[in-house]
Design a protein around this motif. Sequence first.
Motif, PDB file in Angstrom:
ATOM      1  N   MET A  50       4.272   2.855  17.827  1.00 25.58           N
ATOM      2  CA  MET A  50       3.308   3.688  17.083  1.00 25.58           C
ATOM      3  C   MET A  50       2.714   4.787  17.969  1.00 25.58           C
ATOM      4  O   MET A  50       2.412   5.883  17.480  1.00 25.58           O
ATOM      5  CB  MET A  50       2.187   2.823  16.504  1.00 25.58           C
ATOM      6  N   ARG A  70      -1.005   5.587  16.694  1.00 26.42           N
ATOM      7  CA  ARG A  70      -0.734   6.989  16.351  1.00 26.42           C
ATOM      8  C   ARG A  70      -1.881   7.894  16.807  1.00 26.42           C
ATOM      9  O   ARG A  70      -1.637   8.993  17.308  1.00 26.42           O
ATOM     10  CB  ARG A  70      -0.487   7.125  14.845  1.00 26.42           C
ATOM     11  N   HIS A 119      -1.249  10.105   8.886  1.00 24.25           N
ATOM     12  CA  HIS A 119      -0.611   8.906   9.455  1.00 24.25           C
ATOM     13  C   HIS A 119       0.487   8.278   8.599  1.00 24.25           C
ATOM     14  O   HIS A 119       1.162   7.376   9.078  1.00 24.25           O
ATOM     15  CB  HIS A 119      -1.666   7.842   9.767  1.00 24.25           C
ATOM     16  N   ASN A 120       0.618   8.657   7.344  1.00 26.47           N
ATOM     17  CA  ASN A 120       1.815   8.215   6.603  1.00 26.47           C
ATOM     18  C   ASN A 120       2.080   9.111   5.392  1.00 26.47           C
ATOM     19  O   ASN A 120       1.207   9.863   4.948  1.00 26.47           O
ATOM     20  CB  ASN A 120       1.773   6.721   6.218  1.00 26.47           C
ATOM     21  N   GLU A 158       0.788  -1.231   0.000  1.00 30.51           N
ATOM     22  CA  GLU A 158       0.000   0.000   0.000  1.00 30.51           C
ATOM     23  C   GLU A 158       0.822   1.284   0.000  1.00 30.51           C
ATOM     24  O   GLU A 158       0.282   2.343  -0.306  1.00 30.51           O
ATOM     25  CB  GLU A 158      -0.957  -0.017   1.209  1.00 30.51           C
ATOM     26  N   SER A 159       2.107   1.183   0.358  1.00 28.68           N
ATOM     27  CA  SER A 159       2.882   2.423   0.533  1.00 28.68           C
ATOM     28  C   SER A 159       4.353   2.201   0.195  1.00 28.68           C
ATOM     29  O   SER A 159       4.812   1.060   0.087  1.00 28.68           O
ATOM     30  CB  SER A 159       2.778   2.880   1.996  1.00 28.68           C
ATOM     31  N   ASP A 174       6.602   8.515   8.718  1.00 30.74           N
ATOM     32  CA  ASP A 174       7.363   7.503   7.953  1.00 30.74           C
ATOM     33  C   ASP A 174       8.803   7.962   7.709  1.00 30.74           C
ATOM     34  O   ASP A 174       9.725   7.270   8.076  1.00 30.74           O
ATOM     35  CB  ASP A 174       6.747   7.124   6.593  1.00 30.74           C
ATOM     36  N   ALA A 194      -0.862   0.448  13.743  1.00 32.71           N
ATOM     37  CA  ALA A 194      -0.232   1.733  13.413  1.00 32.71           C
ATOM     38  C   ALA A 194      -1.222   2.881  13.585  1.00 32.71           C
ATOM     39  O   ALA A 194      -0.897   3.915  14.187  1.00 32.71           O
ATOM     40  CB  ALA A 194       0.304   1.691  11.986  1.00 32.71           C
ATOM     41  N   ASP A 236       6.398  -5.208  12.783  1.00 31.24           N
ATOM     42  CA  ASP A 236       5.822  -3.896  12.440  1.00 31.24           C
ATOM     43  C   ASP A 236       4.651  -3.590  13.373  1.00 31.24           C
ATOM     44  O   ASP A 236       4.856  -3.208  14.507  1.00 31.24           O
ATOM     45  CB  ASP A 236       5.477  -3.899  10.930  1.00 31.24           C
ATOM     46  N   ARG A 237       3.404  -3.776  12.945  1.00 24.93           N
ATOM     47  CA  ARG A 237       2.231  -3.452  13.769  1.00 24.93           C
ATOM     48  C   ARG A 237       2.008  -4.514  14.844  1.00 24.93           C
ATOM     49  O   ARG A 237       2.505  -5.635  14.722  1.00 24.93           O
ATOM     50  CB  ARG A 237       0.992  -3.372  12.874  1.00 24.93           C
ATOM     51  N   TRP A 286       6.664   2.801   2.242  1.00 23.10           N
ATOM     52  CA  TRP A 286       7.172   2.147   3.464  1.00 23.10           C
ATOM     53  C   TRP A 286       7.092   0.636   3.296  1.00 23.10           C
ATOM     54  O   TRP A 286       8.043  -0.086   3.575  1.00 23.10           O
ATOM     55  CB  TRP A 286       6.311   2.598   4.660  1.00 23.10           C
ATOM     56  N   ARG A 287       5.928   0.166   2.819  1.00 27.90           N
ATOM     57  CA  ARG A 287       5.713  -1.287   2.695  1.00 27.90           C
ATOM     58  C   ARG A 287       6.645  -1.879   1.647  1.00 27.90           C
ATOM     59  O   ARG A 287       7.173  -2.977   1.813  1.00 27.90           O
ATOM     60  CB  ARG A 287       4.242  -1.520   2.331  1.00 27.90           C
ATOM     61  N   CYS A 328       9.334   6.272  10.904  1.00 22.64           N
ATOM     62  CA  CYS A 328       8.887   4.896  11.161  1.00 22.64           C
ATOM     63  C   CYS A 328       9.747   4.038  10.231  1.00 22.64           C
ATOM     64  O   CYS A 328       9.622   4.118   9.012  1.00 22.64           O
ATOM     65  CB  CYS A 328       7.397   4.753  10.829  1.00 22.64           C
ATOM     66  N   PHE A 371      -3.920   4.271   4.429  1.00 26.66           N
ATOM     67  CA  PHE A 371      -2.473   4.286   4.195  1.00 26.66           C
ATOM     68  C   PHE A 371      -2.077   4.382   2.721  1.00 26.66           C
ATOM     69  O   PHE A 371      -0.924   4.137   2.370  1.00 26.66           O
ATOM     70  CB  PHE A 371      -1.773   3.071   4.824  1.00 26.66           C
TER      71      PHE A 371
HETATM   72  O1  AHR Z   1       2.666  -0.175   9.811  1.00 23.52           O
HETATM   73  C1  AHR Z   1       3.497   0.784   9.284  1.00 23.52           C
HETATM   74  C2  AHR Z   1       2.700   1.695   8.399  1.00 23.52           C
HETATM   75  O2  AHR Z   1       2.155   0.951   7.354  1.00 23.52           O
HETATM   76  C3  AHR Z   1       3.484   2.793   7.745  1.00 23.52           C
HETATM   77  O3  AHR Z   1       3.432   4.001   8.413  1.00 23.52           O
HETATM   78  C4  AHR Z   1       2.739   2.956   6.476  1.00 23.52           C
HETATM   79  O4  AHR Z   1       3.361   3.722   5.507  1.00 23.52           O
HETATM   80  C5  AHR Z   1       2.462   1.569   6.127  1.00 23.52           C
HETATM   81  O5  AHR Z   1       1.604   1.363   5.122  1.00 23.52           O
END
Ligand code: AHR
Length: 332
Positions: free
Chosen positions: A152, A188, A238-239, A57-58, A266, A184, A134-135, A60-61, A286, A210
């Motif tokens: 977080m 946050r 949040h990101n 999704e991002s 992030d 996350a 991570d989460r 970061w991922r 992050c 995200f």
């Molecule tokens: O769990 C981490 C978060 O998940 C990051 O902040 C975000 O960018 C990602 O998708």
Amino acid sequence: MSKKLLYNLLAAVMLASLVLTACGAPAATQPAPAEPAASAKKTYADMTLCYPQLGAESDWRTANTASFKQTAEELGAKLIFSDAQQKQENQISAMRACIQQGVDVIALPPVVEDGWDAVLTEAKNAGIPVIIVDRSVSADKSLYAAHIGSDMKLEGERSAEEFNKKFTDGAKILELSGTTGSGAAVGRAEGLRNKLNANIEIIDSQTGNFTRAEALPVMQAFLQKYKPGEDFQGIFIHNDDMGIGAIEALKAAGVKPGDLFIVSVDGTRGGFQAMVDGWFQADVECNPLLGPQVFEMALKLMNGEPIEAETLTNETVYYPDKAAELLPSRQY
Ligand code: AHR
């Protein structure tokens, strides 16, 4: 029996018993058995690690996925990777397939906090340790070996401090939140509310899941409802990916960099670029590069060595003043 024959017989019996005694010599004279030791210790070459990634999704991922793939390759470990496309049921199916295959360790980055008890119990019953990555999860700690990831809640608290410093006389802000129910987003949001001064009001909060694509219409809808500068002065995002989506909507609405005080999370290259361009006033780190730590812990688990139940990444806050200088060296 003649005497001579009797002597010969006795002599033969004595000789035979001497030979037998020599064969069954006391242990002290035998070579010591070879040490079983070092070769019994598992190495990365013995490891099959399952990583049911939650999605793509991002940025970061993407960096997190790359970190796991690259680490596996460098260490010579086998990685079973899948992409659940942000769906918990896909992650659970991928975990079940890994349990069936009898992998050594499962590293799980959970898309949401709740709903893991059954599959974690299945892994535990199969003797496969799980590292939550991570989460966080809400499941009982006895169901998994450890958690490695970011704090977080602290990220939310650090974001609140940025708004407190900026708006000493108070303000109204919006929140563009991450995936509903994810560790996350929950952390946050909680951290922000824990530390935000009483004179700063969160007037609305909506999820952008995200992603850039989902954040854009959320920001557009916010802009239909609230007038930038008048109804709100800041946004907590949040990101970075959602931040980039939001910037598109802000630009289209005629908002200029610096008109609003925006804090994101992030510290991706995209976030750094948004600071260079004047859109973000702070980016709370992050760190997604968790592969090396997770593989190291997985090996310890395979060898029955002690591990830390909770490892939180040491992180910081980035600001526009250093953004241009740091951007070229950012790894993600
Ligand atoms: O769990 C981490 C978060 O998940 C990051 O902040 C975000 O960018 C990602 O998708």
